[in-house]
Design a protein around this motif. Structure first.
Motif, PDB file in Angstrom:
ATOM      1  N   MET A 140       4.037  36.545   1.302  1.00  0.00           N
ATOM      2  CA  MET A 140       3.294  36.076  -0.182  1.00  0.00           C
ATOM      3  C   MET A 140       4.147  36.556  -1.543  1.00  0.00           C
ATOM      4  SD  MET A 140       0.788  34.422  -1.484  1.00  0.00           S
ATOM      5  CE  MET A 140       0.492  34.126  -2.724  1.00  0.00           C
ATOM      6  N   ALA A 141       4.339  35.863  -2.273  1.00  0.00           N
ATOM      7  CA  ALA A 141       5.503  35.703  -3.744  1.00  0.00           C
ATOM      8  C   ALA A 141       3.470  36.888  -4.383  1.00  0.00           C
ATOM      9  CB  ALA A 141       5.634  34.733  -4.305  1.00  0.00           C
ATOM     10  N   SER A 142       4.727  37.526  -4.588  1.00  0.00           N
ATOM     11  CA  SER A 142       3.718  38.241  -5.779  1.00  0.00           C
ATOM     12  C   SER A 142       3.417  37.361  -6.367  1.00  0.00           C
ATOM     13  CB  SER A 142       4.812  39.500  -6.952  1.00  0.00           C
ATOM     14  OG  SER A 142       3.140  40.121  -6.924  1.00  0.00           O
TER      15      SER A 142
ATOM     16  N   LYS B 165       7.369  32.422  -8.492  1.00  0.00           N
ATOM     17  CA  LYS B 165       7.733  33.143  -8.418  1.00  0.00           C
ATOM     18  C   LYS B 165       7.087  34.734  -9.102  1.00  0.00           C
ATOM     19  CE  LYS B 165      12.417  32.220  -5.671  1.00  0.00           C
ATOM     20  NZ  LYS B 165      13.705  33.214  -5.632  1.00  0.00           N
TER      21      LYS B 165
ATOM     22  N   GLU C 163      10.369  29.091   0.000  1.00  0.00           N
ATOM     23  CA  GLU C 163       9.501  30.198   0.382  1.00  0.00           C
ATOM     24  C   GLU C 163       7.769  29.841  -0.342  1.00  0.00           C
ATOM     25  OE1 GLU C 163      14.160  30.609   1.517  1.00  0.00           O
ATOM     26  OE2 GLU C 163      12.265  29.567  -0.060  1.00  0.00           O
ATOM     27  N   VAL C 164       8.423  29.949  -1.280  1.00  0.00           N
ATOM     28  CA  VAL C 164       7.107  30.528  -2.218  1.00  0.00           C
ATOM     29  C   VAL C 164       5.886  29.194  -1.792  1.00  0.00           C
ATOM     30  CG1 VAL C 164       6.158  30.518  -4.772  1.00  0.00           C
ATOM     31  CG2 VAL C 164       8.810  31.011  -4.213  1.00  0.00           C
TER      32      VAL C 164
ATOM     33  N   ASN D 290       4.326  30.428   0.978  1.00  0.00           N
ATOM     34  CA  ASN D 290       3.302  31.269   1.333  1.00  0.00           C
ATOM     35  C   ASN D 290       2.344  31.133   0.070  1.00  0.00           C
ATOM     36  OD1 ASN D 290       5.456  33.451   2.590  1.00  0.00           O
ATOM     37  ND2 ASN D 290       6.047  34.012  -0.075  1.00  0.00           N
TER      38      ASN D 290
ATOM     39  N   ASP E 263      -1.255  30.792   1.981  1.00  0.00           N
ATOM     40  CA  ASP E 263      -1.717  32.036   2.905  1.00  0.00           C
ATOM     41  C   ASP E 263      -2.547  32.069   1.712  1.00  0.00           C
ATOM     42  OD1 ASP E 263      -0.965  31.718   5.770  1.00  0.00           O
ATOM     43  OD2 ASP E 263       1.107  32.650   4.478  1.00  0.00           O
ATOM     44  N   THR E 264      -2.443  31.595   0.684  1.00  0.00           N
ATOM     45  CA  THR E 264      -3.926  32.248  -0.669  1.00  0.00           C
ATOM     46  C   THR E 264      -4.995  32.316   0.078  1.00  0.00           C
ATOM     47  OG1 THR E 264      -3.625  30.701  -2.184  1.00  0.00           O
ATOM     48  CG2 THR E 264      -1.735  32.822  -2.224  1.00  0.00           C
TER      49      THR E 264
ATOM     50  N   LYS F 214      -3.434  26.125  -3.519  1.00  0.00           N
ATOM     51  CA  LYS F 214      -2.588  25.436  -2.058  1.00  0.00           C
ATOM     52  C   LYS F 214      -2.918  23.867  -2.776  1.00  0.00           C
ATOM     53  CE  LYS F 214      -5.303  28.578   0.602  1.00  0.00           C
ATOM     54  NZ  LYS F 214      -6.566  28.413   2.189  1.00  0.00           N
TER      55      LYS F 214
ATOM     56  N   SER G   4       0.642  23.760  -3.952  1.00  0.00           N
ATOM     57  CA  SER G   4       2.231  23.607  -3.312  1.00  0.00           C
ATOM     58  C   SER G   4       2.178  22.312  -2.205  1.00  0.00           C
ATOM     59  CB  SER G   4       2.035  25.154  -2.570  1.00  0.00           C
ATOM     60  OG  SER G   4       2.689  25.125  -1.795  1.00  0.00           O
TER      61      SER G   4
ATOM     62  N   THR H  59       1.198  27.266   9.322  1.00  0.00           N
ATOM     63  CA  THR H  59      -0.196  27.423   8.425  1.00  0.00           C
ATOM     64  C   THR H  59      -0.786  26.008   8.003  1.00  0.00           C
ATOM     65  OG1 THR H  59       1.741  28.944   6.442  1.00  0.00           O
ATOM     66  CG2 THR H  59      -0.491  28.273   5.726  1.00  0.00           C
TER      67      THR H  59
END
Length: 277
Positions: free
Chosen positions: A1-3, A78, A113-114, A117, A120-121, A127, A130, A155
């Motif tokens: 998961m991106a910070s 990111k 990827e970001v 990820n 999943d937050t 969400k 994205s 996901t």
């Protein structure tokens, strides 16, 4: 998961939302030669990917400014906190994501990827933002295969059980775009996606939000239409109890609902069990 921590770069404002917006607007109009050196093009073993890569390499510096602007937004995405992430997602949607240049710009700098990820937050706004982007860019053959490779379908299948109807709609519509090839359709089935998609077809009779329920059902039918091109999925759809639900939706007065419902039934009608039912 991106910070999602606040960026340490002093040039990136993050203490004030208005400053963040101003910064994003600024990077949308500014490009320097150094910016072009910061990113490298990704490669793939497939011939299809190599042909596209060759075309873009031949183009060289002729790539439109949108390509570099989107890559800057992804780079900012990111390292942003929650507020900055939402702003970056909104700014990215201002571009024409139907253009291949914009789609590949997101992929080439690791944006897929970001975006995956972020699914999943625990923040629904992230969400939704994205998924709105993934839904648009997944019309691209290369992008949809990359989403499947990165585990995005698994996901999205989980999101189908969300209480948020907007999330369920967007997840189902994105699955409908991605499940255009065999491996993706198999992935949806193996992770329980067929049952979850069939469950979306249920429109409560006395719902206080009937319009949204119709939209959820339409999105589920779209995804089932894509998935129904697989013989095993056709059997899974029937076992999940979809036939009476699809028959009920045939009475709908909404044309946008009828198209995917009839499309799904047309695909499934190749099986004797469906014709009998």
């Amino acid at each position: 998961m991106a910070s999602l921590e606040v960026p340490t770069d002093p040039e990136i404002p993050h203490t004030d939302i208005r400053k963040s917006i101003a910064y994003l607007k600024q990077i949308n109009i500014r490009k320097t030669p150094q910016d072009e050196d910061d990113f490298s093009e990704s490669s793939d073993d497939s011939e299809e990917e190599e042909e596209v890569q060759d075309r873009r390499q031949d183009a060289g510096s002729d790539l439109p400014s949108e390509y570099w602007q989107i890559q800057k937004l992804v780079k900012y995405l990111k390292g942003g906190n929650q507020t900055a992430t939402i702003i970056a997602l909104c700014s990215m949607r201002d571009f024409n994501l139907a253009q291949e240049t914009c789609q590949l710009a997101i992929r080439d700098v690791g944006g897929l990827e970001v975006l995956i990820n972020l699914l999943d937050t625990d923040e629904n706004k992230c969400k939704i933002g994205s998924l709105k982007i993934l839904k648009e860019i997944s019309r691209n053959v290369q992008i949809r295969r990359a989403i499947a490779d990165l585990g995005g379908l698994q996901t999205m299948v989980k999101i189908l059980q969300s209480q948020n109807k907007d999330l369920k709609c967007l997840a189902a519509e994105t699955i409908a775009n991605v499940a255009k090839f065999r491996r993706a359709r198999r992935t949806v089935r193996q992770h329980g996606g067929i049952k979850k998609l069939v469950a979306l077809l249920e429109c409560p009779a006395n719902s206080c939000d009937a319009g949204k329920d119709v939209e959820v059902a339409r999105s589920g039918a779209l995804a089932l239409w894509s998935c129904s091109k697989s013989t095993k999925n056709k059997h899974a759809i029937r076992r999940a109890g979809a036939i009476p639900m699809l028959a009920k939706l045939l009475k709908s007065q909404h044309e946008e609902m009828l198209i995917p419902v009839v499309g799904t039934l047309q695909e499934c009608a190749s099986e004797p069990s469906y014709r009998l039912a």
